[in-house]
Enzyme design. Structure first.
Site, PDB file in Angstrom:
ATOM      1  N   THR A 197     -23.617 -22.117 -44.191  1.00 27.10           N
ATOM      2  CA  THR A 197     -23.974 -23.469 -44.639  1.00 27.10           C
ATOM      3  C   THR A 197     -24.955 -24.056 -43.639  1.00 27.10           C
ATOM      4  O   THR A 197     -24.886 -23.735 -42.449  1.00 27.10           O
ATOM      5  CB  THR A 197     -22.688 -24.315 -44.713  1.00 27.10           C
ATOM      6  OG1 THR A 197     -21.924 -23.868 -45.820  1.00 27.10           O
ATOM      7  CG2 THR A 197     -22.967 -25.807 -44.857  1.00 27.10           C
ATOM      8  N   ASP A 228     -17.060 -30.227 -49.440  1.00 26.34           N
ATOM      9  CA  ASP A 228     -17.341 -31.398 -48.603  1.00 26.34           C
ATOM     10  C   ASP A 228     -18.824 -31.708 -48.468  1.00 26.34           C
ATOM     11  O   ASP A 228     -19.194 -32.849 -48.193  1.00 26.34           O
ATOM     12  CB  ASP A 228     -16.789 -31.147 -47.196  1.00 26.34           C
ATOM     13  CG  ASP A 228     -17.464 -29.941 -46.555  1.00 26.34           C
ATOM     14  OD1 ASP A 228     -17.243 -28.811 -47.041  1.00 26.34           O
ATOM     15  OD2 ASP A 228     -18.248 -30.126 -45.603  1.00 26.34           O
ATOM     16  N   GLY A 248     -17.719 -25.529 -42.635  1.00 22.49           N
ATOM     17  CA  GLY A 248     -16.390 -24.939 -42.477  1.00 22.49           C
ATOM     18  C   GLY A 248     -15.582 -25.112 -43.751  1.00 22.49           C
ATOM     19  O   GLY A 248     -16.146 -25.189 -44.844  1.00 22.49           O
TER      20      GLY A 248
HETATM   21  N1  ASP Z   1     -18.127 -26.584 -46.047  1.00 23.29           N
HETATM   22  C1  ASP Z   1     -18.604 -25.690 -47.079  1.00 23.29           C
HETATM   23  C2  ASP Z   1     -17.752 -25.873 -48.308  1.00 23.29           C
HETATM   24  O1  ASP Z   1     -16.539 -25.915 -48.189  1.00 23.29           O
HETATM   25  C3  ASP Z   1     -18.621 -24.247 -46.674  1.00 23.29           C
HETATM   26  C4  ASP Z   1     -19.145 -23.939 -45.286  1.00 23.29           C
HETATM   27  O2  ASP Z   1     -19.545 -24.823 -44.561  1.00 23.29           O
HETATM   28  O3  ASP Z   1     -19.146 -22.756 -44.921  1.00 23.29           O
HETATM   29  O4  ASP Z   1     -18.264 -25.921 -49.386  1.00 23.29           O
END
Ligand code: ASP
Length: 339
Positions: A197, A228, A248
């Site tokens: 991300t 998120d 995350g």
């Molecule tokens: N936060 C992102 C989500 O849950 C995924 C990531 O940051 O790796 O969609």
């Protein structure tokens, strides 16, 4: 003298260590992204333009989980989320969103000393740069969050480059999706462990703070799942104190309202302490793993995570772009071995 010292920090996701051979190209892409944003800040551009420019470089890169190369949902499709937010000193601006906040175009402006703008898109499959569409939501609509086909229609009006859904799918993402499906034929467990991300935060010389985040979400997600990165306060936030972008486990980040929490703390305990404190609070509250980057109104930067690894790039005090792999915060999550 310029009243504010500009600052920029970006992240390329928190999660598990990827293959060793991807480390160098990832690093190069992060450096290119931070330079793209820095060039705009140096030329007197606004923090929002800088964070969007940086994020777009990574949305174009197949090793990052955003735009082209994003992870696929269980149906084998990209459904991307993205958001932007800015806090500009000097009072409310005009535009459909500001008018909607005031109750309509003819209402008296509220006496705010800052213009807060935000825009987000969720589950979009037909734009190469979801972060640009998030900006269009902020600037061209009275809304904050738009999803799916309605958001994609806005792309046409805003003259944002559209694409067919399959044009976002890289061979690497398709292969990983296939391997995952084959390995877990019965139940597919969503996971944010695939790092990638992307996000950026910046302060410009006029004191505007901005943040942007873009993602394909977690791998193994169900169609329609929104994370998120599309949620203001969770995956992105900015106010007069600071701006933050998170990565995350989205479900944990939303429960902890991670970026809002970190920005609020930054006003009292400084950017780095705020980043660390916010991750510890998330870990205590949810047991989840996440990371974030933060820039404060004073130009201080902060970053922290409790995943296996997280990469960031920033402008150092000499104005040079630097890339860092960050070790997890001690005592803020399940103990993990550093590679
Ligand atoms: N936060 C992102 C989500 O849950 C995924 C990531 O940051 O790796 O969609």
């Amino acid at each position: 003298m310029k009243p504010f010292k500009s600052a920029l920090v970006i992240h390329g996701g928190a999660g598990a260590h990827g293959p060793a051979e991807e480390r160098a190209p990832r690093r190069q892409a992060m450096i290119a992204a931070v330079k793209a944003g820095a060039a705009l800040l140096r030329a007197g551009g606004e923090a929002l333009d800088a964070v969007i420019a940086a994020v777009k470089v990574l949305e174009d890169h197949e090793l990052f989980n955003a735009g082209y190369g994003a992870v696929l949902n269980t149906a084998g499709r990209v459904e991307a989320d993205a958001a932007v937010m800015l806090a500009r000193p000097g009072g409310p601006a005009d535009g459909p969103q500001a008018q909607a906040c005031r109750g309509g175009p003819t209402s008296a402006p509220i006496g705010a000393k800052v213009h807060i703008g935000a825009g987000a898109v969720a589950a979009v499959s037909r734009v190469r740069h979801p972060v640009e569409l998030a900006r269009a939501v902020m600037e061209r609509t009275p809304h904050l969050l738009m999803a799916g086909a309605g958001a994609e229609r806005l792309a046409a009006q805003a003259k944002i480059t559209r694409c067919r859904p399959h044009e976002l799918i890289s061979p690497r993402a398709r292969e990983r999706w296939r391997a995952r499906i084959e390995a877990s034929a019965a139940v597919i467990i969503p996971s944010a462990s695939e790092q990638g991300t992307v996000g950026a935060v910046a302060l410009d010389w006029r004191g505007t703070l901005a943040a942007a985040t873009s993602t394909g979400g977690v791998s193994g997600k169900l169609p329609g799942r929104i994370g998120d990165s599309a949620i203001i306060g969770a995956g992105v936030f900015a106010d007069l104190h600071a701006a933050a972008s998170a990565t995350g486990e989205g479900e944990a980040i939303m429960k902890a309202a991670l970026c809002r929490q970190a920005v609020q703390l930054a006003g009292s305990i400084g950017a780095q302490n705020a980043a660390e404190r916010a991750i510890r609070l998330l870990a205590e509250l949810t047991g989840g793993r996440a990371g974030l980057v933060l820039v404060s109104r004073k130009g201080q930067i902060g970053f922290a995570h409790n995943a296996q690894t997280m990469e960031v790039a920033l402008l150092d005090s000499g104005g040079f772009a630097r890339h860092l792999w960050l070790a997890p915060l001690a005592g803020a999550g399940p103990a993990r071995r550093r590679r």
